[in-house]
Scaffold this motif. Structure first.
Motif, PDB file in Angstrom:
ATOM      1  N   GLU A   1       0.863  -1.188   0.000  1.00  0.00           N
ATOM      2  CA  GLU A   1       0.000   0.000   0.000  1.00  0.00           C
ATOM      3  C   GLU A   1       0.890   1.226   0.000  1.00  0.00           C
ATOM      4  OE1 GLU A   1      -3.652   2.025   2.613  1.00  0.00           O
ATOM      5  OE2 GLU A   1      -2.777   0.108   3.201  1.00  0.00           O
TER       6      GLU A   1
ATOM      7  N   LEU B   1     -12.904   0.541  -2.786  1.00  0.00           N
ATOM      8  CA  LEU B   1     -11.444   0.657  -2.854  1.00  0.00           C
ATOM      9  C   LEU B   1     -10.953   1.576  -3.968  1.00  0.00           C
ATOM     10  CD1 LEU B   1     -10.640  -3.092  -2.170  1.00  0.00           C
ATOM     11  CD2 LEU B   1      -9.837  -1.167  -0.775  1.00  0.00           C
ATOM     12  N   ASP B   2     -11.848   2.244  -4.638  1.00  0.00           N
ATOM     13  CA  ASP B   2     -11.465   3.126  -5.747  1.00  0.00           C
ATOM     14  C   ASP B   2     -12.209   4.444  -5.626  1.00  0.00           C
ATOM     15  OD1 ASP B   2     -11.635   4.230  -8.660  1.00  0.00           O
ATOM     16  OD2 ASP B   2     -10.116   2.653  -8.781  1.00  0.00           O
TER      17      ASP B   2
ATOM     18  N   SER C   1      -9.545   2.295   2.099  1.00  0.00           N
ATOM     19  CA  SER C   1      -8.153   1.892   1.872  1.00  0.00           C
ATOM     20  C   SER C   1      -7.885   0.549   2.519  1.00  0.00           C
ATOM     21  CB  SER C   1      -7.199   2.935   2.468  1.00  0.00           C
ATOM     22  OG  SER C   1      -7.285   2.931   3.893  1.00  0.00           O
TER      23      SER C   1
ATOM     24  N   THR D   1     -16.820  -5.822  -1.079  1.00  0.00           N
ATOM     25  CA  THR D   1     -15.792  -4.944  -1.639  1.00  0.00           C
ATOM     26  C   THR D   1     -16.222  -4.483  -3.024  1.00  0.00           C
ATOM     27  OG1 THR D   1     -14.449  -6.639  -2.786  1.00  0.00           O
ATOM     28  CG2 THR D   1     -14.055  -6.319  -0.422  1.00  0.00           C
TER      29      THR D   1
ATOM     30  N   TYR E   1      -6.455  -1.095  -4.875  1.00  0.00           N
ATOM     31  CA  TYR E   1      -6.762   0.151  -4.172  1.00  0.00           C
ATOM     32  C   TYR E   1      -6.201   1.291  -5.005  1.00  0.00           C
ATOM     33  CZ  TYR E   1      -5.847   3.958  -0.797  1.00  0.00           C
ATOM     34  OH  TYR E   1      -5.756   5.179  -0.163  1.00  0.00           O
TER      35      TYR E   1
ATOM     36  N   ASP F   1      -6.853   5.481  -5.085  1.00  0.00           N
ATOM     37  CA  ASP F   1      -7.526   6.693  -4.641  1.00  0.00           C
ATOM     38  C   ASP F   1      -6.900   7.895  -5.332  1.00  0.00           C
ATOM     39  OD1 ASP F   1      -9.229   8.378  -3.213  1.00  0.00           O
ATOM     40  OD2 ASP F   1      -7.785   8.619  -1.592  1.00  0.00           O
TER      41      ASP F   1
END
Length: 340
Positions: A63, A104-105, A149, A175, A186, A188
């Protein structure tokens, strides 16, 4: 001269390190504790690196946050703390569901889908006070929710594990986001990146002792989770097989194909979970056939229901609402609408 200087510097460094060690012991540091060790350099995560190293790094669930505003970080932590504090303890003597939903996006479609999934699953499984949604914007402004996240998901799961009776209660996890052949992605904006591979998710559940699980993974290639996460006490539904993409993730829409079929349609009905999964799969197949001339290849949603799932599922479904709720938002198949 250089050798003598090096010898003196080395001796000085040794004395300094010894002093630090003694200071640590004097403050009560356990003699059996070993601090985290640097056994490798920074992991290789790009195509130019050794491919075995890349694969090993991705399996650990990397991450990356880039140049986050400290104010944003503090605000997000406060949102997370507030959401965690709102989770109630389980009710003694009954099987409780804890619903965790993560978008997650940062594409707004996933924010909208995550929010509605939280409502549908919370109602279906009587999880008011036992639901947490992690997601970015739904398109109208900055998100009031904690960010979706991998870090926040792990923390939310850890809190749920503290509150639930792990012998009888169940985690319901949904999810929403993109997927790759190595795991859930993930992404962002330009700030957050990461992968949640099957191995990482399995380790989370194992460490936390969460054995009773209803997992609904909506992403391309999400079938890669089936071999790793399937067991006797898990019901697992994925939007696609390990080798196929799923469809409908345009940011200006309200639902992906699978989210619309499973959450917005099937799970709104007072039918058993297995039938809901089959109904969603049939609906996805119908919609994908409508786009066959556009090159859509069937996504092949997967279903894996363990032999002991009924132990926790039957009590939940006995308390399930007896009436359906209407679908909301623009149907996923509006992607086929052509401008006139």
């Amino acid at each position: 001269m250089r050798n003598e200087l090096f010898r003196r510097l080395s001796a000085t460094a040794l004395i300094a390190v010894s002093g630090l060690a003694l200071a640590g012991s004097a403050t009560g540091q356990s003699a059996t504790y070993t601090a985290p060790q640097h056994t490798t350099g920074f992991p290789g995560l790009v195509g130019g690196e050794n491919q075995a190293e890349v694969a090993a790094s991705l399996a650990l669930g990397p991450e990356l946050e880039r140049d986050r505003s400290p104010k944003w970080l503090l605000e997000d932590q406060r949102k997370l703390d507030k959401s965690l504090a709102a989770l109630a303890p389980q009710k003694a003597g009954q099987v409780d569901a804890y619903v965790v939903v993560v978008g997650l996006d940062s594409d707004p479609i996933f924010g909208r889908e995550a929010r509605e999934a939280g409502k549908v699953l919370s109602r279906r499984y009587n999880a008011v006070g036992h639901t947490i949604v992690l997601a970015g914007t739904e398109g109208s402004g900055p998100s009031a929710l904690p960010n979706g996240s991998p870090r926040n998901l792990a923390i939310a799961l850890a809190r749920v594990a503290e509150l639930m009776d792990k012998q009888q209660d169940v985690l319901v996890l949904y999810t929403a986001g993109h997927g790759a052949k190595v795991g859930l992605a993930y992404h962002d904006g330009d700030d957050g990146f990461g992968i949640i591979p099957p191995e990482r998710m399995a380790r989370l559940f194992d460490e936390l002792g969460i054995k009773n699980r209803l997992l609904i993974l909506s992403a391309c290639f999400s079938g890669i989770f089936v071999p790793t996460l399937s067991n006797d006490t898990t019901a697992l539904f994925t939007a696609a097989s390990a080798e196929r993409t799923s469809f409908g993730c345009q940011s200006d829409k309200d639902w992906t194909f699978y989210g619309d079929a499973m959450i917005n349609n099937a799970l709104r009905q007072p039918v058993p979970l297995a039938k809901a999964g089959e109904d969603a799969r049939a609906l996805v197949s119908k919609w994908e056939a409508m786009g066959a001339n556009m090159g859509i290849i069937p996504s092949e949603p997967q279903i894996a229901i363990g032999s002991k799932v009924d132990v926790w599922l039957k009590p939940l479904e006995a308390r399930m609402p007896k009436t359906a709720t209407p679908t909301v938002g623009r149907a996923a198949i509006t992607i086929f609408d052509q401008p006139k």
